[in-house]
Scaffold this motif. Structure first.
Motif, short mmCIF file in Angstrom:
data_model
loop_
_atom_site.label_atom_id
_atom_site.label_comp_id
_atom_site.label_asym_id
_atom_site.label_seq_id
_atom_site.Cartn_x
_atom_site.Cartn_y
_atom_site.Cartn_z
N THR A 127 -5.84 15.65 12.48
CA THR A 127 -5.36 16.45 13.59
C THR A 127 -5.35 17.90 13.18
O THR A 127 -5.26 18.25 12.00
N ALA A 128 -5.42 18.77 14.19
CA ALA A 128 -5.39 20.21 13.96
C ALA A 128 -4.69 20.89 15.12
O ALA A 128 -4.86 20.49 16.28
N VAL A 129 -3.92 21.91 14.81
CA VAL A 129 -3.25 22.72 15.84
C VAL A 129 -4.16 23.89 16.16
O VAL A 129 -4.54 24.66 15.27
N ILE A 130 -4.53 24.02 17.42
CA ILE A 130 -5.49 25.05 17.82
C ILE A 130 -4.85 26.43 17.77
O ILE A 130 -3.75 26.66 18.27
N THR A 131 -5.57 27.36 17.15
CA THR A 131 -5.07 28.73 16.98
C THR A 131 -5.87 29.75 17.78
O THR A 131 -5.36 30.82 18.09
N GLU A 132 -7.13 29.44 18.11
CA GLU A 132 -7.97 30.38 18.84
C GLU A 132 -8.85 29.64 19.84
O GLU A 132 -9.37 28.57 19.54
N VAL A 133 -9.02 30.23 21.01
CA VAL A 133 -9.91 29.69 22.03
C VAL A 133 -10.66 30.87 22.66
O VAL A 133 -10.05 31.91 22.95
N SER A 134 -11.96 30.72 22.84
CA SER A 134 -12.75 31.81 23.40
C SER A 134 -12.41 32.02 24.88
O SER A 134 -11.83 31.14 25.53
N THR A 135 -12.79 33.18 25.39
CA THR A 135 -12.52 33.52 26.78
C THR A 135 -13.09 32.48 27.73
O THR A 135 -14.25 32.08 27.61
N GLY A 136 -12.25 32.04 28.66
CA GLY A 136 -12.69 31.05 29.64
C GLY A 136 -12.53 29.62 29.20
O GLY A 136 -12.75 28.69 29.98
N GLY A 137 -12.13 29.41 27.94
CA GLY A 137 -11.96 28.06 27.43
C GLY A 137 -10.65 27.44 27.86
O GLY A 137 -9.83 28.09 28.53
N PRO A 138 -10.41 26.20 27.49
CA PRO A 138 -9.17 25.51 27.89
C PRO A 138 -7.94 26.13 27.25
O PRO A 138 -8.01 26.77 26.20
N ASN A 139 -6.80 25.90 27.85
CA ASN A 139 -5.54 26.44 27.36
C ASN A 139 -4.99 25.56 26.24
O ASN A 139 -4.02 24.82 26.42
N TRP A 140 -5.62 25.65 25.07
CA TRP A 140 -5.28 24.78 23.96
C TRP A 140 -4.44 25.44 22.87
O TRP A 140 -3.97 24.75 21.96
N VAL A 141 -4.27 26.74 22.88
CA VAL A 141 -3.58 27.41 21.78
C VAL A 141 -2.18 26.83 21.61
O VAL A 141 -1.41 26.73 22.56
N GLY A 142 -1.88 26.41 20.36
CA GLY A 142 -0.59 25.81 20.06
C GLY A 142 -0.54 24.32 20.26
O GLY A 142 0.48 23.69 19.94
#
Length: 216
Positions: A127-142
């Motif tokens: 598992t990994a906690v998402i720290t960065e998402v490119s513009t327009g991507g899903p709201n995954w940070v955190g």
């Protein structure tokens, strides 16, 4: 010329001397290896590495999806409430997600920090906690996402890879029963089976059993 019996005794003595010399040499080498801290003397840690594109077995589209892993076990390195010494599945590293949408002609990317890894021969979940998402991507940070990897071994020339990968946000997994909604976040080391066949690239799973809980 030596008599046959004398010659045999000479050969036996020479053979015995060679065996003794080899044993002494091996003993000295072992001592030197231990003193120098050879990798054989160090604990083996599980890991998952590699990058690959894959296809969804139930969808036909022109999208390009890929996952890249650089994950390493680090047992008892992440203190958590109630478990100050951490867990045997603690890990570190990175996960990178890439998805080219043919419909929108854009590539979305995300990166996360690995926090858990469990392996079996040829298989792993992490598992990994998402720290960065490119513009327009899903709201995954955190949010923690789950991944699974099946290492099918070294690919033979001209043959399709036997590796597979899985992930927790797929439309067919990680639903809350009865809620009728898709859930993104998962608990540590939780992931579905590796259901998506690799089409390009590949993964390497290095298995190691989890260490025992510290005592005392």
């Amino acid at each position: 010329m030596f008599p046959v019996s004398s010659l045999l005794r000479t050969r036996k003595a020479a053979s015995l001397a060679m065996v003794v010399a080899m044993a002494a040499s091996a003993t000295a080498l072992t001592g030197a290896t231990a003193a120098s801290g050879s990798p054989r003397e160090r604990p083996i840690r599980a890991s998952v590495s590699g990058s690959a594109a894959f296809r969804l077995p139930y969808v036909e589209d022109a999208d390009i999806r890929s996952l890249t892993f650089d994950a390493h076990a680090a047992p008892f390195s992440r203190p958590i409430p109630g478990v100050p010494g951490g867990l045997p599945t603690d890990a570190y590293g990175t996960v990178k997600v890439s998805h080219y949408s043919a419909e929108r002609d854009i590539t979305y990317t995300a990166e996360g920090t690995v926090d858990c890894l469990a392996t079996a021969p040829g298989n792993a979940t992490l598992t990994a906690v998402i720290t960065e998402v490119s513009t327009g991507g899903p709201n995954w940070v955190g949010i923690r996402l789950g991944f699974s990897v099946q290492d099918g071994g070294v690919d033979k020339p001209g043959r399709v890879s036997r590796d597979r990968v899985g992930f927790s946000w797929d439309d067919g997994v990680n639903w809350t029963t009865g809620a009728g909604e898709h859930m993104d976040s998962v608990n540590s080391c939780m992931a579905p089976a590796a259901f998506a066949p690799v089409t390009k690239g590949g993964y390497q799973v290095r298995h190691a059993d989890m260490p025992r809980w510290p005592t005392g």
